[in-house]
Design a protein around this motif. Structure first.
Motif, PDB file in Angstrom:
ATOM      1  N   THR A 158       7.730  98.385  87.333  1.00 17.51           N
ATOM      2  CA  THR A 158       8.715  98.703  88.352  1.00 17.51           C
ATOM      3  C   THR A 158       7.997  98.824  89.683  1.00 17.51           C
ATOM      4  O   THR A 158       6.783  98.636  89.778  1.00 17.51           O
ATOM      5  N   ILE A 160       7.704 101.530  92.953  1.00 14.97           N
ATOM      6  CA  ILE A 160       8.045 102.855  93.458  1.00 14.97           C
ATOM      7  C   ILE A 160       7.225 103.123  94.710  1.00 14.97           C
ATOM      8  O   ILE A 160       6.000 103.202  94.651  1.00 14.97           O
ATOM      9  N   GLN A 171      14.523 105.804  91.785  1.00 11.66           N
ATOM     10  CA  GLN A 171      13.530 105.191  90.912  1.00 11.66           C
ATOM     11  C   GLN A 171      12.613 106.219  90.272  1.00 11.66           C
ATOM     12  O   GLN A 171      12.179 106.052  89.129  1.00 11.66           O
ATOM     13  N   GLN A 174      14.533 107.515  87.398  1.00 11.95           N
ATOM     14  CA  GLN A 174      14.492 106.512  86.334  1.00 11.95           C
ATOM     15  C   GLN A 174      13.150 106.518  85.627  1.00 11.95           C
ATOM     16  O   GLN A 174      13.076 106.423  84.398  1.00 11.95           O
ATOM     17  N   GLU A 208      13.775  97.072  89.095  1.00 12.07           N
ATOM     18  CA  GLU A 208      13.503  97.467  90.469  1.00 12.07           C
ATOM     19  C   GLU A 208      14.763  97.273  91.298  1.00 12.07           C
ATOM     20  O   GLU A 208      15.630  96.472  90.954  1.00 12.07           O
ATOM     21  N   GLN A 244      18.949  94.221  93.175  1.00 12.01           N
ATOM     22  CA  GLN A 244      18.588  94.926  91.945  1.00 12.01           C
ATOM     23  C   GLN A 244      18.222  93.929  90.858  1.00 12.01           C
ATOM     24  O   GLN A 244      18.778  92.836  90.793  1.00 12.01           O
TER      25      GLN A 244
END
Length: 264
Positions: A158, A160, A171, A174, A208, A244
């Motif tokens: 991902t 961040i 995020q 998540q 992401e 997204q």
């Protein structure tokens, strides 16, 4: 792998830009850098690479439009074709001498991505994809997404930034929820390379948000052509415009999506 004429044009542009980036990468401490936003830098290296790509593609297909990270939109007369370009995805890595970044180019035809290239010049890894033709590494190896079937066995990635925006806060929530469910989480600093590595089976899944079209377009086609599945957070078919992405194989993509949906 036999490349089409249009893919040859894209590869040539990416490699020429990659040579320029390699030269600048070896002199990164001398680059003049300006701050474009939180954790988002733009350097002369970006601009040089983008100018090279623009010049090569415009010379080969003068009627096509452009959408570029640095240069914005350039209208074309074709009406059906547009280049989508990120000349240096992973700028912060580049500026810190971390050799994980890529030149990313996609071709959109009638609102559909039909060809893409992602090139890491330091690793000399050239990823290419065409609609219906599969995804390839260095023209020799046809790629497939990994076949793992359990999130507990999966390495996912991902992005961040942790800069305090609403999206970054989401995020982080998540991350806290997904971390116990998977074998590991990675954050590389280049979504283009993340998606290429997902197509290559190095990562098992990714998610992401807060992404621009040039972040998503090249890698999205590669994942699909490598047998992967892509959606947004709502589960609808992935689009380069909604910012997204949730991606993985036919088993892990819906499992990861299920984990993400309750986290708001």
């Amino acid at each position: 792998m036999a490349r089409s004429a249009i893919l040859n044009v894209m590869v040539s542009a990416a490699i020429k830009a990659g040579k320029s980036l390699t030269k600048d990468f070896n002199e990164v401490e001398n680059l003049q850098v300006s701050r474009k936003g939180p954790a988002d830098f733009v350097s002369k290296a970006d601009l040089r690479a983008e100018q090279i790509i623009f010049g090569e593609l415009q010379k080969a297909r003068p009627t096509y439009a452009f959408l570029m990270e640095e240069g914005g939109e350039v209208a074309g007369t074709d009406g059906q074709h547009r280049w989508i370009i990120d000349p240096l995805d992973g700028t912060t890595n580049f500026l810190h001498s971390i050799p994980l970044f890529g030149v990313a180019i996609a071709l959109e035809r009638a609102n559909e991505i039909v060809a893409s290239v992602i090139y890491n010049p330091i690793m000399d890894e050239l990823y290419t994809a065409e609609k219906g033709g599969g995804t390839w590494l260095n023209d020799r190896k046809r790629l497939r997404v990994a076949g793992r079937r359990s999130l507990s066995d999966a390495v996912v990635c991902t992005g961040i930034k942790t800069q305090g925006t609403a999206n970054d806060a989401l995020q982080l929530r998540q991350l806290g929820h997904i971390n116990p469910a998977v074998a590991g989480i990675r954050r590389s600093g280049s979504i283009a390379m993340d998606m290429a590595w997902l197509a290559a089976g190095r990562y098992d899944a990714l998610w992401e948000a807060g992404l621009a079209p040039w972040d998503v377009a090249p890698g999205m086609l590669m994942v699909k052509e490598a047998g992967g599945f892509v959606s947004d957070y709502a589960g609808t078919t992935g689009s380069v415009w909604n910012g997204q992405i949730v991606a993985g194989n036919e088993i892990l993509q819906p499992l990861l999506l299920k984990e993400l949906k309750p986290i708001q």
